[in-house]
Motif scaffolding. Structure first.
Motif, PDB file in Angstrom:
ATOM      1  N   SER A 184       0.386  -1.095   0.149  1.00 24.18           N
ATOM      2  CA  SER A 184      -0.109   0.325   0.150  1.00 24.18           C
ATOM      3  C   SER A 184       0.692   1.449  -0.173  1.00 24.18           C
ATOM      4  O   SER A 184       1.760   1.513   1.053  1.00 24.18           O
ATOM      5  CB  SER A 184      -0.755  -0.079   1.279  1.00 24.18           C
ATOM      6  OG  SER A 184      -1.414   1.324   1.205  1.00 24.18           O
ATOM      7  N   ALA A 185       1.048   2.428  -0.765  1.00 19.54           N
ATOM      8  CA  ALA A 185       1.297   3.309  -1.018  1.00 19.54           C
ATOM      9  C   ALA A 185       0.022   4.946  -0.688  1.00 19.54           C
ATOM     10  O   ALA A 185       0.794   6.099  -0.988  1.00 19.54           O
ATOM     11  CB  ALA A 185       2.098   3.671  -2.848  1.00 19.54           C
ATOM     12  N   VAL A 186      -1.099   4.469  -0.086  1.00 21.21           N
ATOM     13  CA  VAL A 186      -2.258   5.378  -0.305  1.00 21.21           C
ATOM     14  C   VAL A 186      -2.319   5.173   1.010  1.00 21.21           C
ATOM     15  O   VAL A 186      -2.680   3.912   1.575  1.00 21.21           O
ATOM     16  CB  VAL A 186      -3.000   4.703  -1.032  1.00 21.21           C
ATOM     17  CG1 VAL A 186      -4.048   6.620  -0.934  1.00 21.21           C
ATOM     18  CG2 VAL A 186      -2.319   5.638  -2.374  1.00 21.21           C
ATOM     19  N   ALA A 187      -2.782   5.602   1.898  1.00 18.41           N
ATOM     20  CA  ALA A 187      -3.148   5.750   3.368  1.00 18.41           C
ATOM     21  C   ALA A 187      -4.017   7.099   3.185  1.00 18.41           C
ATOM     22  O   ALA A 187      -4.384   8.361   2.929  1.00 18.41           O
ATOM     23  CB  ALA A 187      -2.569   6.496   4.249  1.00 18.41           C
ATOM     24  N   LEU A 207      -8.896  10.523  15.510  1.00 16.89           N
ATOM     25  CA  LEU A 207      -8.318   9.446  13.439  1.00 16.89           C
ATOM     26  C   LEU A 207      -8.491   8.718  13.832  1.00 16.89           C
ATOM     27  O   LEU A 207      -8.037   7.854  14.496  1.00 16.89           O
ATOM     28  CB  LEU A 207      -6.756  10.738  14.096  1.00 16.89           C
ATOM     29  CG  LEU A 207      -5.969  11.076  12.438  1.00 16.89           C
ATOM     30  CD1 LEU A 207      -6.487  10.875  12.052  1.00 16.89           C
ATOM     31  CD2 LEU A 207      -4.713  10.962  12.510  1.00 16.89           C
ATOM     32  N   GLN A 208      -8.696   7.922  12.549  1.00 16.94           N
ATOM     33  CA  GLN A 208      -8.300   6.774  12.187  1.00 16.94           C
ATOM     34  C   GLN A 208      -7.451   6.211  10.992  1.00 16.94           C
ATOM     35  O   GLN A 208      -7.703   7.414  10.085  1.00 16.94           O
ATOM     36  CB  GLN A 208      -9.986   6.354  11.789  1.00 16.94           C
ATOM     37  CG  GLN A 208     -10.917   6.469  12.795  1.00 16.94           C
ATOM     38  CD  GLN A 208     -12.161   5.562  12.573  1.00 16.94           C
ATOM     39  OE1 GLN A 208     -12.609   5.562  11.247  1.00 16.94           O
ATOM     40  NE2 GLN A 208     -13.160   5.344  12.830  1.00 16.94           N
ATOM     41  N   ALA A 209      -6.878   5.646  11.020  1.00 15.07           N
ATOM     42  CA  ALA A 209      -5.992   5.469   9.694  1.00 15.07           C
ATOM     43  C   ALA A 209      -6.375   4.555   8.981  1.00 15.07           C
ATOM     44  O   ALA A 209      -6.214   3.574   9.471  1.00 15.07           O
ATOM     45  CB  ALA A 209      -4.427   5.463  10.324  1.00 15.07           C
ATOM     46  N   VAL A 210      -6.521   4.697   8.099  1.00 10.46           N
ATOM     47  CA  VAL A 210      -6.159   3.498   6.599  1.00 10.46           C
ATOM     48  C   VAL A 210      -5.831   3.087   5.827  1.00 10.46           C
ATOM     49  O   VAL A 210      -4.975   3.764   5.637  1.00 10.46           O
ATOM     50  CB  VAL A 210      -8.044   3.203   6.802  1.00 10.46           C
ATOM     51  CG1 VAL A 210      -8.904   2.796   7.819  1.00 10.46           C
ATOM     52  CG2 VAL A 210      -8.337   3.854   5.570  1.00 10.46           C
ATOM     53  N   THR A 238     -13.706  -2.927   2.995  1.00  8.07           N
ATOM     54  CA  THR A 238     -13.121  -1.739   4.145  1.00  8.07           C
ATOM     55  C   THR A 238     -11.849  -1.485   4.062  1.00  8.07           C
ATOM     56  O   THR A 238     -11.298  -2.206   3.967  1.00  8.07           O
ATOM     57  CB  THR A 238     -14.035  -1.816   5.121  1.00  8.07           C
ATOM     58  OG1 THR A 238     -14.863  -1.818   4.564  1.00  8.07           O
ATOM     59  CG2 THR A 238     -13.939  -0.829   6.129  1.00  8.07           C
ATOM     60  N   PRO A 239     -11.055  -0.382   3.335  1.00  4.79           N
ATOM     61  CA  PRO A 239      -9.480  -0.114   3.937  1.00  4.79           C
ATOM     62  C   PRO A 239      -9.105  -1.032   4.532  1.00  4.79           C
ATOM     63  O   PRO A 239      -9.743  -0.896   6.074  1.00  4.79           O
ATOM     64  CB  PRO A 239      -9.321   0.911   4.122  1.00  4.79           C
ATOM     65  CG  PRO A 239     -10.842   1.649   3.477  1.00  4.79           C
ATOM     66  CD  PRO A 239     -11.224   1.090   3.792  1.00  4.79           C
ATOM     67  N   ALA A 240      -8.081  -1.160   5.155  1.00  5.75           N
ATOM     68  CA  ALA A 240      -7.677  -2.085   6.554  1.00  5.75           C
ATOM     69  C   ALA A 240      -6.862  -1.041   7.248  1.00  5.75           C
ATOM     70  O   ALA A 240      -6.666   0.050   6.653  1.00  5.75           O
ATOM     71  CB  ALA A 240      -6.208  -2.780   5.906  1.00  5.75           C
ATOM     72  N   ALA A 241      -7.245  -1.489   8.494  1.00  5.66           N
ATOM     73  CA  ALA A 241      -6.411  -0.419   9.483  1.00  5.66           C
ATOM     74  C   ALA A 241      -5.200  -0.744   9.645  1.00  5.66           C
ATOM     75  O   ALA A 241      -4.042  -1.379   9.125  1.00  5.66           O
ATOM     76  CB  ALA A 241      -7.286  -1.108  10.806  1.00  5.66           C
ATOM     77  N   MET A 242      -4.304   0.746   9.738  1.00  3.89           N
ATOM     78  CA  MET A 242      -2.664   1.076   9.510  1.00  3.89           C
ATOM     79  C   MET A 242      -2.336   0.080  10.864  1.00  3.89           C
ATOM     80  O   MET A 242      -2.602   0.726  11.839  1.00  3.89           O
ATOM     81  CB  MET A 242      -2.409   2.358   9.190  1.00  3.89           C
ATOM     82  CG  MET A 242      -0.587   2.616   9.234  1.00  3.89           C
ATOM     83  SD  MET A 242      -1.087   4.679   9.718  1.00  3.89           S
ATOM     84  CE  MET A 242      -1.349   4.975   7.749  1.00  3.89           C
TER      85      MET A 242
END
Length: 280
Positions: A184-187, A207-210, A238-242
């Protein structure tokens, strides 16, 4: 008169040796000074990058987006996605149809883009109408990224993308994520939604980071990137949690490298950490 006397007591060969040694010493000094300058500038540029990334995360936590007050936002009845249009300046929070969700951050290792970092303000619907559950067919406040119908603020001539140019010849070398998707290169840095679960689990943080399923070769603002941020193919889940996002940078002027680690606890909160070490 001898040659020794002609050169003030030194022979021509001795003078040439002296000049040759002097040139070598001057060149060595020039290289040393130039190398130190390149090292200093790389260190400064990496500190700037680290600060910029943390600022983008803080902007989301504080609900700040640049340029939003110059446009009005509505929901397209055909696509059901938000759309911006030019308008007179409006006060923050005066767009009743849309909300500022956060920012998507993109790194790219391709030659044309590896000296830039792209930040996309993300918009979403303020309300939606559930098709199932207790609130079926009743308009209600969005409670998830999917229901918000996220979209980057790129609408033809209206483009709120921030392209940050990395200074001093610093380039992005590699991008890695320690959990799937590993390439992944986009968060996405998103504000927490006002649900019982998010309030309980997030505590003080908002704040949520994915991580999105987009690698470091996808061009900025390309259809593939925009569709992914809209949770359209190839990013239909759904994007994965960072957990930990590791971006390695290198200097084009010497062999210096550094790594910025962007970490999150199961997708809650964001912290950045800069270290000067080899890329691995």
């Amino acid at each position: 008169m001898t040659m020794r006397n002609t050169f003030g007591g030194y022979t021509l060969i001795e003078v040439m040796i002296f000049l040759g040694v002097s040139v070598v010493m001057l060149f060595a000094a020039y290289v040393a000074v130039g190398g130190q300058q390149a090292h200093t500038e790389f260190t400064t540029s990496m500190n700037d990058v680290n600060t910029k990334l943390q600022k983008w995360a803080d902007d989301v936590a504080n609900g700040f987006t640049s340029g939003g007050g110059q446009y009005s936002c509505n929901v397209d009845p055909l696509s059901d996605y938000p759309v911006l249009s030019a308008s007179s300046p409006v006060e923050r929070g005066a767009n009743p149809k849309c909300i500022f969700l956060g920012k998507a951050i993109q790194f790219n290792t391709q030659t044309d883009y590896s000296n830039q970092i792209f930040a996309y303000p993300m918009l979403g619907k303020r309300t939606y109408t559930p098709t199932t559950g207790a609130l079926v067919n009743e308009e209600t406040v969005v409670d998830s990224l999917e229901n918000a119908k996220p979209i980057p603020a790129i609408f033809g001539s209206i483009d709120l993308t921030e392209a940050y140019k990395i200074p001093s010849g610093t380039r992005i070398i590699s991008v890695q994520n320690n959990t799937a998707p590993t390439n992944s290169a986009v968060a996405g840095f998103f504000s927490s939604f006002n649900t019982e679960d998010s309030s309980r689990t997030n505590g003080a943080t908002t704040l949520q980071a994915v991580q999105f399923q987009i690698d470091a070769t996808v061009a900025p603002k390309s259809p593939a990137l925009i569709d992914c941020l809209k949770l359209i193919s190839p990013c239909t889940t759904t994007p994965a949690a960072m957990s930990e996002w590791k971006v390695c940078f290198g200097s084009t002027r010497n062999g210096d490298t550094a790594i910025v680690r962007i970490t999150s606890t199961e997708g809650r909160g964001v912290a950045t950490r800069l270290t000067f070490e080899p890329c691995v």
